[in-house]
Write a protein that holds these residues in place. Sequence first.
Motif, PDB file in Angstrom:
ATOM      1  N   LEU A 541     -34.873  13.543 -42.109  1.00 58.48           N
ATOM      2  CA  LEU A 541     -35.041  12.273 -41.383  1.00 58.48           C
ATOM      3  C   LEU A 541     -34.318  11.147 -42.114  1.00 58.48           C
ATOM      4  CD1 LEU A 541     -38.759  12.421 -40.149  1.00 58.48           C
ATOM      5  CD2 LEU A 541     -36.666  12.838 -38.829  1.00 58.48           C
ATOM      6  N   HIS A 542     -34.300  11.221 -43.415  1.00 55.12           N
ATOM      7  CA  HIS A 542     -33.551  10.221 -44.183  1.00 55.12           C
ATOM      8  C   HIS A 542     -32.059  10.297 -43.835  1.00 55.12           C
ATOM      9  CE1 HIS A 542     -31.204   9.273 -47.992  1.00 55.12           C
ATOM     10  NE2 HIS A 542     -31.673   8.109 -47.614  1.00 55.12           N
ATOM     11  N   ILE A 543     -31.571  11.502 -43.665  1.00 50.04           N
ATOM     12  CA  ILE A 543     -30.150  11.651 -43.320  1.00 50.04           C
ATOM     13  C   ILE A 543     -29.880  11.005 -41.945  1.00 50.04           C
ATOM     14  CG2 ILE A 543     -28.263  13.296 -42.913  1.00 50.04           C
ATOM     15  CD1 ILE A 543     -29.664  15.179 -44.929  1.00 50.04           C
ATOM     16  N   GLN A 544     -30.833  11.135 -41.041  1.00 53.70           N
ATOM     17  CA  GLN A 544     -30.655  10.490 -39.744  1.00 53.70           C
ATOM     18  C   GLN A 544     -30.675   8.959 -39.884  1.00 53.70           C
ATOM     19  OE1 GLN A 544     -29.787  11.700 -36.780  1.00 53.70           O
ATOM     20  NE2 GLN A 544     -29.952   9.697 -35.744  1.00 53.70           N
ATOM     21  N   LEU A 545     -31.503   8.465 -40.790  1.00 56.19           N
ATOM     22  CA  LEU A 545     -31.487   7.014 -41.037  1.00 56.19           C
ATOM     23  C   LEU A 545     -30.101   6.588 -41.508  1.00 56.19           C
ATOM     24  CD1 LEU A 545     -34.801   6.101 -42.958  1.00 56.19           C
ATOM     25  CD2 LEU A 545     -34.195   5.522 -40.600  1.00 56.19           C
ATOM     26  N   LEU A 546     -29.516   7.367 -42.397  1.00 56.86           N
ATOM     27  CA  LEU A 546     -28.168   7.050 -42.892  1.00 56.86           C
ATOM     28  C   LEU A 546     -27.153   7.110 -41.752  1.00 56.86           C
ATOM     29  CD1 LEU A 546     -28.135   9.118 -46.233  1.00 56.86           C
ATOM     30  CD2 LEU A 546     -28.390   6.644 -45.989  1.00 56.86           C
TER      31      LEU A 546
END
Length: 796
Positions: A541-546
């Motif tokens: 999910l952090h990667i999607q935030l990025l």
Amino acid sequence: MFETKERFKKDFMMRLEQREERESLHAAYSVLSEMVKEWINDDWQANKRVQREEAHKQLYYFSIEFLTGRILGQNLMNLSVHSLVSDGLEEMGFSLAEIEEQELEPGLGNGGLGRLAACFMDSLASLGLPGHGYGIRYKGGLFTQVIKDGYQGETPTHWIDEKEDWGMRQEELAKNIPFYGNVHLEVQDNRLKPVLRNAVWVKAVPYDMPVVGAGGKTVNTLRLWQAESASYPLPEGMEQDFYQQAVSEISDRLYPDDSQQAGKVLRLRQQYFLCSSSLQTILQERDYPLSELPKHVAIQINDTHPALAIPELMRLLMDEQGMVWEEAWEITTHTISYTNHTILQEAMERWDSALLEALLPRIYMIIQEIDRRFREKVLEQDLDEAARKKLSIIEGGAVHMATLAVVGSYKVNGVARLHTDILKMREMKELNDYFPHKFHNITNGIAHRRWLVKANPELTGLISSAIGDEWIREPIKLHGLNPFAGDPSFLQDLQSVKLLKKRQLAEWIRKQHGAVIDPESVFDAHIKRVHGYKRQLMNILHIQLLFNHLHSDRNFRPHPRTFIFGGKAAPSYHFAKQVLKLINAMADKVNNDPLAKNHLRILFIEDYSVSKAERIFPASDVSEQISTASKEASGTGNMKFMMNGAVTIGTYDGANVEIVEQVGEDNAFIFGLSAKQVMQFEKEKNYFTNDTLAHDPELQLLMSQLLNGELSGGEGNVSYIKKQLVDENDPFFVLKDLQPYRKAHERLLSVYEEPSAWLGISAVNIAQSGIFSSDRTIQQYSDHVWNLEELTNHYT
Ligand code: CR6
């Protein structure tokens, strides 16, 4: 045959020429392993003799898993002939690395617990301590993971090649194990004796593997039991076919559940099979009076899976050896000790009483008696009903194995300081109050020989060129590297080594998976079993935030990163399987997005295993240790990364706490809820996902992208994830810790941009990692629990 390179070459060639398929790599593997086995064998026999004659106290490590990884290379290294053999082979046109790859990998473990047992075997032998492993020779190791369309599929793994096996069948040492039947009281030798009638007998045949310690002098034994048909009459009405099928099932395959108790009768059969065969052997091999057992033998049970060793030892001492209860109990509780590896409720073993009673009627009687006697003692204390319940072994129709294990052991340890504190103060508070001197901590460790010396010879060479090579024998001496954290020329070399390891990994990935990754990018690795509490979901999910940030902000163009994932999900763990699918779907999207792909790459490494881990740890810059605080008992991957100079981004959980204590807060990136906060929320039940989302539009967008199926290739692919995050109120605090996690990544990346600062941190991590060698762990067990003596003359 390994004395000189020339001698080795001659011997090797001579043997190879006698092989039919002498051109094949497999023949080369076969010849080399045969030579190593012969070479070890003399020392092995000598060790057995010396250990017997000198009457050394022996440790037996009972474990349902031993995740050894490949064995040939490890043995060559510990025999100190790895480079001689490698050079010799190269001169003859062979590559040792390729030959080593021929070995089928024994995957006899799920993850950390099984790998820990293997590291312990290495350290015991390397420290010259007489310690042996007892386990099961599963025909099928952990399943092979096959990714198709992003989903995990499982196929059986057969690792045994009877001709090349490192284990030697010891037919004459076979034991017979009784299951089912009914207990009758009969008069024998003038006393009433419980006798099991109408039992189903299973034969246990041991396969012994030599465990060679560093320096090659001490050779211990890893004994794995295989289930076969016994030559006893079958109980009335049982068909031969049915019997054979049931027998072969026992050592047919490893249960693929990590941190989840299966509750299946087959699993219980495996556990008893292991305990009974091992204990029968220990008692038969002895040449001292039984009353002296605790002086000669220590038995460590690796989690509760072998906890039936307690009632089984009681049974053997009373029913077979004629002891009275009190004496048998005295001996049992001075011989067995227990390591707890989890506080996750779903992993705590509780066996249905009726099931246990039917399968092991005599054992169940003994457990009842242990419980009855303990309850009587507890009644003498002024305790409330709730506390008494917690001190019951049989409660609510189930046998609580952890309680049995604590009551029947003389020492109980957790595997990292935080974990032990939680055990003592919360999970096992009542037991700890009752037995205040039993509980203690021994923090896990890793075999630095496999995870640094063998996996990363280039870094090993660099370290030794800076501080000499004594650290290999005494890893705490890695401290000597601390001053080099400010030495530009050392740091430059460190950078070159890391880049080399990254290139090697990238090349291997290109060949194996056809994927291209950039060695100049930050390698950020999250490799371990896929589980809710390990929060691979938070990472993705952090990667999607990025990804969202890249698309919404032209000024946001961060340093390229490669996010490496690897790990298996238990086949019936739907949530984890959806997380795995989500990672793969995100990889498709991000890696093909014209903008994102210049900054972010996602790589899922299929079928993660020990041998793959040996390639990934040395090549990683960043170590993801992001479990929900309080849930990861220790973790050991965190130590393998650290030792290879990767920097931790993580929560204050498990052994991360002690890693940060070693390196200092400036040399790690810590974020998120503390264990105390997590436990507080759990107790008060006052955490609500909506509070986290309420004032955070970024998270709201992310949630809608996730829930509408945009990230996973379909809404149905996130049903279990949705259930957990929304319906179950995010029990692992993924959303709560997400923004703090993102900030920690931002801090990390800004330091990475400054090579001298980053490399300095990396160097400090290596310098401070010596304490996490399993040599230290084993020395502590030996000093505080087992009381072993070093074998004389083990190093020459
Ligand atoms: N899953 C713990 O979760 C620990 C290892 C070895 C685990 C992990 O934190 O490092 O044991 N627990 O102590 C169990 O298997 C029950 C694990 O590997």
